[in-house]
Write a protein that holds these residues in place. Sequence first.
Motif, PDB file in Angstrom:
ATOM      1  N   LYS A 299       0.816  -1.218   0.000  1.00  0.00           N
ATOM      2  CA  LYS A 299       0.000   0.000   0.000  1.00  0.00           C
ATOM      3  C   LYS A 299       0.851   1.269   0.000  1.00  0.00           C
ATOM      4  N   LEU A 300       2.154   1.116  -0.098  1.00  0.00           N
ATOM      5  CA  LEU A 300       3.044   2.271  -0.247  1.00  0.00           C
ATOM      6  C   LEU A 300       3.464   2.333  -1.705  1.00  0.00           C
ATOM      7  N   LEU A 301       3.141   3.445  -2.354  1.00  0.00           N
ATOM      8  CA  LEU A 301       3.374   3.547  -3.799  1.00  0.00           C
ATOM      9  C   LEU A 301       3.784   4.958  -4.165  1.00  0.00           C
ATOM     10  N   ALA A 302       5.003   5.098  -4.628  1.00  0.00           N
ATOM     11  CA  ALA A 302       5.487   6.388  -5.117  1.00  0.00           C
ATOM     12  C   ALA A 302       5.104   6.538  -6.581  1.00  0.00           C
ATOM     13  N   GLY A 303       4.689   7.754  -6.954  1.00  0.00           N
ATOM     14  CA  GLY A 303       4.333   8.014  -8.341  1.00  0.00           C
ATOM     15  C   GLY A 303       4.586   9.456  -8.684  1.00  0.00           C
ATOM     16  N   GLU A 304       3.949   9.934  -9.748  1.00  0.00           N
ATOM     17  CA  GLU A 304       4.093  11.339 -10.107  1.00  0.00           C
ATOM     18  C   GLU A 304       2.852  11.820 -10.837  1.00  0.00           C
ATOM     19  N   ILE A 305       2.695  13.119 -10.820  1.00  0.00           N
ATOM     20  CA  ILE A 305       1.613  13.761 -11.557  1.00  0.00           C
ATOM     21  C   ILE A 305       2.131  15.086 -12.082  1.00  0.00           C
ATOM     22  N   GLU A 306       1.984  15.297 -13.378  1.00  0.00           N
ATOM     23  CA  GLU A 306       2.457  16.526 -14.027  1.00  0.00           C
ATOM     24  C   GLU A 306       3.921  16.802 -13.655  1.00  0.00           C
ATOM     25  N   GLY A 307       4.719  15.726 -13.599  1.00  0.00           N
ATOM     26  CA  GLY A 307       6.135  15.847 -13.288  1.00  0.00           C
ATOM     27  C   GLY A 307       6.466  15.948 -11.820  1.00  0.00           C
ATOM     28  N   ALA A 308       5.456  16.030 -10.960  1.00  0.00           N
ATOM     29  CA  ALA A 308       5.686  16.149  -9.518  1.00  0.00           C
ATOM     30  C   ALA A 308       5.689  14.769  -8.872  1.00  0.00           C
ATOM     31  N   ARG A 309       6.705  14.499  -8.055  1.00  0.00           N
ATOM     32  CA  ARG A 309       6.745  13.257  -7.305  1.00  0.00           C
ATOM     33  C   ARG A 309       5.708  13.319  -6.174  1.00  0.00           C
ATOM     34  N   VAL A 310       4.921  12.279  -6.045  1.00  0.00           N
ATOM     35  CA  VAL A 310       3.864  12.247  -5.029  1.00  0.00           C
ATOM     36  C   VAL A 310       3.697  10.825  -4.527  1.00  0.00           C
ATOM     37  N   ASP A 311       3.011  10.684  -3.414  1.00  0.00           N
ATOM     38  CA  ASP A 311       2.563   9.380  -2.943  1.00  0.00           C
ATOM     39  C   ASP A 311       1.190   9.088  -3.512  1.00  0.00           C
ATOM     40  N   LEU A 312       1.011   7.862  -3.989  1.00  0.00           N
ATOM     41  CA  LEU A 312      -0.288   7.409  -4.474  1.00  0.00           C
ATOM     42  C   LEU A 312      -0.926   6.418  -3.499  1.00  0.00           C
ATOM     43  N   GLY A 313      -0.267   6.241  -2.363  1.00  0.00           N
ATOM     44  CA  GLY A 313      -0.804   5.421  -1.276  1.00  0.00           C
ATOM     45  C   GLY A 313      -0.613   6.183   0.020  1.00  0.00           C
ATOM     46  N   ALA A 314      -0.232   5.484   1.079  1.00  0.00           N
ATOM     47  CA  ALA A 314       0.025   6.132   2.364  1.00  0.00           C
ATOM     48  C   ALA A 314       1.088   7.213   2.191  1.00  0.00           C
ATOM     49  N   GLU A 315       0.937   8.331   2.927  1.00  0.00           N
ATOM     50  CA  GLU A 315       1.831   9.459   2.708  1.00  0.00           C
ATOM     51  C   GLU A 315       2.614   9.883   3.945  1.00  0.00           C
TER      52      GLU A 315
END
Length: 494
Positions: A63-79
Motif C-alpha cells: 500500500k506504499l506507492l510512489a508516483g508522479e503527476i504533471e512531473g511532480a513526485r507524489v505518494d499514491l498510497g500512504a503518505e
Amino acid sequence: MHAADTWADSSTGTGTGAGPRRIVVVGGGIAGLAAAHRLLTRDSGGPAPRVTVLEASDRVGGKLLAGEIEGARVDLGAESMLARRPEAVGLAREVGLGDLLQPPATATASLWTGGALRPMPKGHVMGVPGDPAALSGVLSAEALRRIEQDRELPPTAIGEDVAVGRYVADRLGREVVDRLVEPLLGGVYAGDAYRISMRAAVPQLFDAARAHTSLLEAVRDIQGRVAANPATGPVFQGIAGGVGTLPLAVADAVRARGGEILTGTPVTELRRVTDTPDPAPEPRALWRVVTPGRVLHADAVVLAVPAPAAARLLTVEAPAAAAELSAVEYASMALITLAYRRPDATLPEGSGFLVPPVDGHTIKASTFASQKWGWIAEENPGLHVVRTSVGRYGDERDIGREDAELVALSRHDLRAASGLSAAPVAARVTRWHDGLPQYPVGHHARVARVREHVAKLPGLAVCGAVYEGVGIPACVASAYAAVDLIAPEGAPAG
C-alpha cells in the motif's frame, strides 16, 4: 512439474544440510521487506540466513506507492508515518533515508461540516474531548449539553471489548461520534466507528475508560499523563520523494546483503516437510513453498500477506488459524490526485480537511499535499497538488465509477468545501481494493487465537497490517516480532 529450487538437497529434496538457515518471506509489502531486512542485518549468532522474498504482484511496496503527476513526485498510497513510534523512522534511517525525513510543513487541519471548513478542535483523543468547550463551533448547542451528562450517567459496560462509536455515543451522544470520531477513525481505518474495536484501535482510551466511570475523566487522565511526560519531536514524518520510496530503499538494502526478491511470484501452496537425517534424535520440521515455476524448501517462513492470502496458505497446516483469518473483512477506497497551476488555484490554509460521512458528501477527506509537504512545493513551485479519498467500509459504491466521474465528483466537493473552482491540469485515480483490514469488536481476541494456532507450527510466523495495527510503524513492528519468533537474536543460524 515445478522446477526444484537449488536450495533443495539433491538426494533428499528437503534441504536439511549444514549451512545458513534458509528463510522464505511471503509478501513484499513493507512488513515482508522489513522482516527480510531484519533477518539479514541482525546478529543471529552465525552466518546470515539465506532469505528469499516472494511477491505475487509485479512490484514491492504493497500500500506504499510512489508516483508522479504533471512531473511532480507524489505518494499514491500512504503518505506519512507516525513518528512517536520508532520502528518506521528507524527503518528509514537504516536504509539511508534519514536525511530525507521531513515532518509536515503544516499540521493545521479542518473539518468540512455544517457547510463550512472549521478548524479541527484541539484537546481530544481520537475525537473524544476532555472538555466539551473544545468542540464549540463544530457541535450543536444541544450536543454540547448532552456531553455534560456524562458525569451523571451510570457506568457503561465495556467488558473485554466494545465498539468505539457505541461507547462514545452512550456516554457523550451520537453527534460527537458522527462529526468527530467517525472522520478521524475513518482517516486511519476507512471503517465504521460503530463497529471498530476500541481495544484494538484506541487502546489507551480503552484502558482509561475501564478505569473511570466518566469518559470525560478518562480522556483528561490520558491528557494529564501526556502533559506530565511530553513527547519531543514531530508526531508524523514524511519522506522527500514520498513514503512510497521507503519499500524501494528497503528492497535495495535486502538485495545488497544477498537477499533475493522475486516479484510476479505468487505462492500457491505452503506445506510442512519432516526430514529425519540418519542419525537424528528427532525429526526436523521444514517448509515447502510452492510457486508456479519454482519449489523452495526452507527452515522457516514468514507470512506477510493480507488475511485472505494467509488463510488460503494456512488451510492445510493451520485450519483453525485459516478460519479466523477468512473472517477478516477489508475496506476499499480510491485516491484521486489532482494537479493545479498555482496562478489558477488558491487553496485554504492548512494541510487539508476531513469530512464527516453523516454530511453525505462523496469525498471522505482531502489533503493539500503541496502545502502539507514542503518537499513537494520546493520541487514544484508552479503547482498545487491536492488529494481526495473516496470510499470506506460499507460505503464503496463510488469505487466502481469511471476515473473521469471520480475526478468530477472530487472537484465538485472541493469547490463546495474550499471554493477551489479551477480546472486541474492533470488527474490520477488510484484504487485500493481491499486496502485496509477492519478491526471490529473482538479483533484483538481473534489475532490472539491466530497467533496461538500458528505458534504450534515451528518455523512459521505471521505479520502485517491485520495483526497489530494498520500504520507503517505497526507493520514494521509486527515484522520484527515475527523475526524474533523464527530467528531469536543470538541463536545459531545453522
